[in-house]
Design an enzyme around this catalytic site. Structure first.
Site: not given
Ligand code: IMP
Ligand code: MG
Length: 184
Positions: A114, A170
């Site tokens: 990311d 998650d």
């Protein structure tokens, strides 16, 4: 699986907005990556597969079964996210592998690249330990990291710039058990 009753049973009542990668898409891609990785290491050479916990645990489990080389598995725990969906920029090493890295082929397994903070912090640390080779395999890559110290050699999917959950990923420790990847 994506019948909404089954999805809700796993999320605790919530539906997911959109299935980004289905169970079948993921399985096919992970097998293809395993084949490519096999081809990149000479026959007989051993590979130390280092999984970045927790997000990579399902990907790693599936991937190593498609790597036709002698493999050892260990894990690293780096923590950067807390409970939010935006990176804090802080990366803490919470668990450091016992495995010897010097002189070994090391394959670092990451769920998603990311901001790149995690990789940028870990790669120099691992390089210093003198691996014979060091490569990264990432299941997902958002391609928004401005300056990665090392690009993953293998990427499963070029991911949309959305917050993704499932298949190990998650949000606040939930949704890791979804067998597909979805946008939250
Ligand atoms: P980084 O921003 O590249 O350092 O990403 C660090 C970690 O944040 C990844 O290994 C994931 O565990 C988590 N992460 C980043 N983006 C997402 C996402 O879209 N969904 C779930 N976890 C994410
Ligand atoms: Mg996470």
């Amino acid at each position: 699986m994506p019948r909404s009753a089954e999805v809700r049973a796993r999320t605790g009542g919530q539906d997911v907005r959109k299935i980004t990668y289905s169970e079948e898409d993921i399985a096919a891609r992970v097998k293809a990556m395993g084949d490519e990785i096999t081809g990149a290491y000479p026959q007989g050479d051993e590979v130390l597969v280092l999984g970045l916990l927790k997000g990579s645990f399902i990907f790693l489990a599936d991937l190593v079964r498609h790597i036709a080389r002698p493999v050892q598995v260990d894990f690293l725990v780096a923590s950067s996210y807390g409970s939010g969906t935006v990176s804090s920029g802080e990366v803490k090493l919470v668990y450091d592998p016992d495995a010897e890295i010097s002189g070994r082929h090391v394959l670092l397994v990451e769920d998603i690249v990311d901001s790149g903070n995690t990789m940028n912090r870990l790669i120099p640390m691992l390089e210093k330990r003198g691996p014979k080779s060091l490569e990264i395999v990432a299941l997902l890559h958002k391609h928004i990291a401005p300056n990665l110290v090392k690009e993953p050699r293998w990427v499963g999917f070029d991911a949309p710039q959305e917050f993704l959950i499932g298949y190990g990923l998650d949000h606040s420790e939930k949704y890791r058990n979804l067998p597909f990847i979805a946008s939250l």
